[in-house]
Design a protein around this motif. Structure first.
Motif, PDB file in Angstrom:
ATOM      1  N   MET A   1       0.902  -1.041  -0.022  1.00  0.00           N
ATOM      2  CA  MET A   1       0.086   0.030  -0.008  1.00  0.00           C
ATOM      3  C   MET A   1       0.946   1.366  -0.046  1.00  0.00           C
ATOM      4  O   MET A   1       1.790   1.482   0.744  1.00  0.00           O
ATOM      5  N   LYS A   2       0.565   2.217  -0.916  1.00  0.00           N
ATOM      6  CA  LYS A   2       1.559   3.389  -1.092  1.00  0.00           C
ATOM      7  C   LYS A   2       0.517   4.573  -0.437  1.00  0.00           C
ATOM      8  O   LYS A   2      -0.659   4.963  -1.061  1.00  0.00           O
ATOM      9  N   ILE A   3       1.028   5.478   0.389  1.00  0.00           N
ATOM     10  CA  ILE A   3       0.319   6.498   0.933  1.00  0.00           C
ATOM     11  C   ILE A   3       1.137   7.873   0.611  1.00  0.00           C
ATOM     12  O   ILE A   3       2.472   7.907   0.943  1.00  0.00           O
ATOM     13  N   ASP A  73      -2.771   4.928  -2.813  1.00  0.00           N
ATOM     14  CA  ASP A  73      -3.811   4.240  -2.296  1.00  0.00           C
ATOM     15  C   ASP A  73      -4.379   5.003  -1.466  1.00  0.00           C
ATOM     16  O   ASP A  73      -5.756   4.667  -1.060  1.00  0.00           O
ATOM     17  N   ALA A  74      -3.897   5.863  -0.845  1.00  0.00           N
ATOM     18  CA  ALA A  74      -4.771   6.753   0.211  1.00  0.00           C
ATOM     19  C   ALA A  74      -3.909   8.112   0.628  1.00  0.00           C
ATOM     20  O   ALA A  74      -2.483   7.883   0.209  1.00  0.00           O
ATOM     21  N   ILE A  75      -4.472   9.101   0.901  1.00  0.00           N
ATOM     22  CA  ILE A  75      -3.678  10.440   1.357  1.00  0.00           C
ATOM     23  C   ILE A  75      -3.855  10.601   2.843  1.00  0.00           C
ATOM     24  O   ILE A  75      -4.798  10.686   3.403  1.00  0.00           O
ATOM     25  N   ALA A  76      -2.526  10.702   3.538  1.00  0.00           N
ATOM     26  CA  ALA A  76      -2.689  11.116   5.021  1.00  0.00           C
ATOM     27  C   ALA A  76      -2.498  12.779   4.929  1.00  0.00           C
ATOM     28  O   ALA A  76      -1.515  13.166   4.197  1.00  0.00           O
ATOM     29  N   VAL A  77      -3.099  13.381   5.962  1.00  0.00           N
ATOM     30  CA  VAL A  77      -3.002  14.980   6.074  1.00  0.00           C
ATOM     31  C   VAL A  77      -2.840  14.899   7.583  1.00  0.00           C
ATOM     32  O   VAL A  77      -3.877  14.600   8.279  1.00  0.00           O
ATOM     33  N   THR A  78      -2.148  16.193   7.861  1.00  0.00           N
ATOM     34  CA  THR A  78      -2.311  16.640   9.350  1.00  0.00           C
ATOM     35  C   THR A  78      -3.375  17.542   9.335  1.00  0.00           C
ATOM     36  O   THR A  78      -3.449  18.640   8.635  1.00  0.00           O
ATOM     37  N   THR A  79      -4.522  17.164  10.223  1.00  0.00           N
ATOM     38  CA  THR A  79      -5.471  18.168  10.292  1.00  0.00           C
ATOM     39  C   THR A  79      -5.604  19.223  11.477  1.00  0.00           C
ATOM     40  O   THR A  79      -6.485  19.963  11.735  1.00  0.00           O
ATOM     41  N   GLY A  90      -2.821  22.205   3.542  1.00  0.00           N
ATOM     42  CA  GLY A  90      -2.735  21.038   3.475  1.00  0.00           C
ATOM     43  C   GLY A  90      -3.973  20.298   3.366  1.00  0.00           C
ATOM     44  O   GLY A  90      -4.024  19.377   2.665  1.00  0.00           O
ATOM     45  N   VAL A  91      -4.917  20.464   4.347  1.00  0.00           N
ATOM     46  CA  VAL A  91      -6.141  19.852   4.450  1.00  0.00           C
ATOM     47  C   VAL A  91      -6.938  19.926   3.079  1.00  0.00           C
ATOM     48  O   VAL A  91      -7.375  18.650   2.674  1.00  0.00           O
ATOM     49  N   GLU A  92      -6.856  21.072   2.333  1.00  0.00           N
ATOM     50  CA  GLU A  92      -7.794  21.410   1.312  1.00  0.00           C
ATOM     51  C   GLU A  92      -6.912  20.545   0.075  1.00  0.00           C
ATOM     52  O   GLU A  92      -7.601  19.963  -0.876  1.00  0.00           O
ATOM     53  N   ALA A  93      -5.596  20.609   0.078  1.00  0.00           N
ATOM     54  CA  ALA A  93      -4.814  20.117  -0.977  1.00  0.00           C
ATOM     55  C   ALA A  93      -5.328  18.624  -0.926  1.00  0.00           C
ATOM     56  O   ALA A  93      -5.428  17.843  -2.043  1.00  0.00           O
ATOM     57  N   ALA A  94      -5.228  17.956   0.164  1.00  0.00           N
ATOM     58  CA  ALA A  94      -5.404  16.348   0.480  1.00  0.00           C
ATOM     59  C   ALA A  94      -6.887  16.224   0.032  1.00  0.00           C
ATOM     60  O   ALA A  94      -6.955  15.055  -0.615  1.00  0.00           O
ATOM     61  N   LYS A  95      -7.784  17.128   0.275  1.00  0.00           N
ATOM     62  CA  LYS A  95      -9.319  16.833  -0.208  1.00  0.00           C
ATOM     63  C   LYS A  95      -9.291  16.802  -1.490  1.00  0.00           C
ATOM     64  O   LYS A  95      -9.987  15.899  -2.111  1.00  0.00           O
ATOM     65  N   THR A  96      -8.838  17.834  -2.215  1.00  0.00           N
ATOM     66  CA  THR A  96      -8.762  17.892  -3.666  1.00  0.00           C
ATOM     67  C   THR A  96      -8.323  16.730  -4.417  1.00  0.00           C
ATOM     68  O   THR A  96      -8.796  16.099  -5.290  1.00  0.00           O
ATOM     69  N   ASP A 297       9.700  19.160  11.895  1.00  0.00           N
ATOM     70  CA  ASP A 297       8.137  18.933  11.032  1.00  0.00           C
ATOM     71  C   ASP A 297       8.796  18.308   9.675  1.00  0.00           C
ATOM     72  O   ASP A 297       9.528  18.898   8.959  1.00  0.00           O
ATOM     73  N   ASN A 298       7.901  17.313   9.542  1.00  0.00           N
ATOM     74  CA  ASN A 298       8.100  16.431   8.030  1.00  0.00           C
ATOM     75  C   ASN A 298       6.806  15.683   7.683  1.00  0.00           C
ATOM     76  O   ASN A 298       6.060  15.376   8.837  1.00  0.00           O
ATOM     77  N   ALA A 299       6.816  15.301   6.617  1.00  0.00           N
ATOM     78  CA  ALA A 299       5.598  14.512   6.470  1.00  0.00           C
ATOM     79  C   ALA A 299       5.530  12.789   6.522  1.00  0.00           C
ATOM     80  O   ALA A 299       4.717  12.137   6.450  1.00  0.00           O
ATOM     81  N   ALA A 300       6.940  12.435   6.621  1.00  0.00           N
ATOM     82  CA  ALA A 300       7.270  11.051   6.439  1.00  0.00           C
ATOM     83  C   ALA A 300       6.527  10.514   7.867  1.00  0.00           C
ATOM     84  O   ALA A 300       6.237   9.583   8.144  1.00  0.00           O
ATOM     85  N   MET A 301       6.851  11.297   9.013  1.00  0.00           N
ATOM     86  CA  MET A 301       6.183  10.979  10.206  1.00  0.00           C
ATOM     87  C   MET A 301       4.663  10.691  10.200  1.00  0.00           C
ATOM     88  O   MET A 301       4.165   9.913  11.061  1.00  0.00           O
ATOM     89  N   ILE A 302       3.925  11.794   9.427  1.00  0.00           N
ATOM     90  CA  ILE A 302       2.569  11.639   9.255  1.00  0.00           C
ATOM     91  C   ILE A 302       2.332  10.200   8.402  1.00  0.00           C
ATOM     92  O   ILE A 302       1.183   9.576   8.634  1.00  0.00           O
ATOM     93  N   ALA A 303       3.012   9.993   7.427  1.00  0.00           N
ATOM     94  CA  ALA A 303       2.769   9.022   6.555  1.00  0.00           C
ATOM     95  C   ALA A 303       2.781   7.643   7.528  1.00  0.00           C
ATOM     96  O   ALA A 303       2.117   6.718   7.566  1.00  0.00           O
ATOM     97  N   ARG A 304       3.891   7.585   8.504  1.00  0.00           N
ATOM     98  CA  ARG A 304       4.125   6.374   9.173  1.00  0.00           C
ATOM     99  C   ARG A 304       2.805   6.337  10.296  1.00  0.00           C
ATOM    100  O   ARG A 304       2.480   5.126  10.501  1.00  0.00           O
ATOM    101  N   ALA A 305       2.534   7.201  10.750  1.00  0.00           N
ATOM    102  CA  ALA A 305       1.336   7.476  11.681  1.00  0.00           C
ATOM    103  C   ALA A 305       0.074   6.799  11.092  1.00  0.00           C
ATOM    104  O   ALA A 305      -0.713   6.032  11.687  1.00  0.00           O
ATOM    105  N   ALA A 306       0.032   7.203   9.738  1.00  0.00           N
ATOM    106  CA  ALA A 306      -1.114   6.740   9.178  1.00  0.00           C
ATOM    107  C   ALA A 306      -1.083   5.359   8.770  1.00  0.00           C
ATOM    108  O   ALA A 306      -2.100   4.731   9.062  1.00  0.00           O
ATOM    109  N   GLU A 307       0.048   4.751   8.627  1.00  0.00           N
ATOM    110  CA  GLU A 307       0.176   3.205   8.406  1.00  0.00           C
ATOM    111  C   GLU A 307      -0.396   2.758   9.615  1.00  0.00           C
ATOM    112  O   GLU A 307      -1.060   1.335   9.682  1.00  0.00           O
TER     113      GLU A 307
END
Ligand code: KG4
Ligand code: ZN
Length: 329
Positions: A1-3, A73-79, A90-96, A297-307
């Motif tokens: 699965m790719k996030i 397969d899915a998009i993770a985003v900090t809300t 970030g949230v609007e980009a993810a939703k779009t 701050d980085n997005a890799a940690m958000i991706a790992r949290a999502a998994e």
């Protein structure tokens, strides 16, 4: 699965791609040079900078990961939590994007991201106690099972990184304050001690505004030359690190933890890392701190949290998520 993950809660525009625990890309566009001019983050300026950078940063993450948007397969985003104007980008980009490719969203709490950064290329033994210290948080978290995070203590006022930034400002050392104070401490060779308080050692919560004010009063009485600045910076850092280490180790002992974890932007501080590691190991705990790129701050940690969250929570539809500046754990 790719996030694909997106993080814009404060002043870094970040995107990453993860596949089954492997970080394929981790792109961060820092706004530090913009905010240096004002000595701190101006929220409106931060959100405008996110708008400019968000698409190029996502594109770069996908390119680096050699992945097409359709293969995600899915998009993770900090809300949340964070600056609402920054989060919204970030949230609007993810939703779009989720709407465009018809894929689900995994909403992530920024603090969960900092904590689960410890699970990038590492599997901490549980139970663990995690100290997360950044510009926005000072939190002690007890982790009994991977998906169970319990807040033990939080800051009642300034976060640790915020205290570093404000003390650096008092001393005229520049922005961001953490690295500037870190440097100043290395130059301090004096033997004279400046007494500063170790706040609330007997409580679970933290408070650093008194320490900051104590620095301000000392500075008002001193002739602030380069030598004294280094000396005050060093004493401030000692007070801060002693407080963080003592509370973390006490909590780890009380909770019978196996591992002590450290993360967040202030985890970049060498003295904090080495002191916490030493005291943790001396007390029989395992110790782990993520690589530097996964601490700030980085997005890799958000991706790992999502998994990790996907193990027992379902992802959401794009229409079900929104930014929340005060989101709790
Ligand atoms: O996690 P982060 O990048 O952003 C937030 O979520 O706030 O943390 C930024 C904070 C800033 O306050 C900065 O001064 C601090 O981390 N910091 C440091 C060091 N490097 C960054 N604090 C102490 N020592 C450092 N070497
Ligand atoms: Zn952060």
């Amino acid at each position: 699965m790719k996030i694909l993950s997106i993080e814009t809660s404060c002043d870094e525009t970040a995107a990453a791609v993860i596949e089954n625990g492997h970080i394929l890309a981790n792109v961060v566009a820092s706004q530090i040079n913009i905010h240096k001019k004002t000595g701190g983050v101006v929220p409106e300026v931060a959100s405008r900078a996110h708008v400019e950078k968000i698409i190029p940063v996502i594109d770069e993450a996908l390119d680096t990961a050699k992945t097409k948007l359709d293969d995600i397969d899915a998009i993770a985003v900090t809300t949340g939590p964070g600056l609402v104007g920054s989060l919204l980008v970030g949230v609007e980009a993810a939703k779009t994007l989720a709407y465009a490719i018809n894929k689900p969203i995994i909403p992530i709490n920024h603090l969960e991201g900092h904590i689960y950064a410890n699970w990038i290329n590492y599997e901490p033994k549980l139970p663990a106690v995690a100290l997360t210290v950044s510009g926005g948080h000072t939190s002690l978290i007890y982790i009994k099972k991977i998906n169970e995070l319990k807040v033990i203590g939080e800051t009642l006022d300034d976060a640790a990184g915020e205290a570093y930034d404000k003390v650096a400002q008092i001393l005229g050392l520049g922005y961001p304050g953490g690295p500037a104070i870190d440097q100043a401490c290395l130059k301090d060779k004096s033997k004279i001690k400046i007494d500063l308080p170790r706040p609330m050692l007997d409580r679970n919560d933290f408070s650093f505004s008194g320490l900051k004010t104590a620095v301000l009063y000392k500075v008002m009485k001193l002739k602030l030359d380069a030598k004294t600045k280094n000396q005050v910076a060093n004493e401030f850092q000692k007070a801060m690190v002693e407080t963080l280490v003592s509370k973390t180790i006490e909590t780890a002992k009380k909770r019978k933890a196996k591992t002590v974890l450290l993360s967040g932007g202030v985890a970049a501080n060498k003295f904090l890392r080495s002191e916490l590691e030493k005291v943790a190991r001396d007390n029989g705990f395992e110790f782990h701190v993520p690589e530097f790129q996964y601490c700030t701050d980085n997005a890799a940690m958000i991706a790992r949290a999502a998994e990790i969250k996907l193990q027992n929570k379902k992802p959401r539809d794009w229409s079900q998520i929104e930014a929340n500046a005060n989101l709790g754990l």
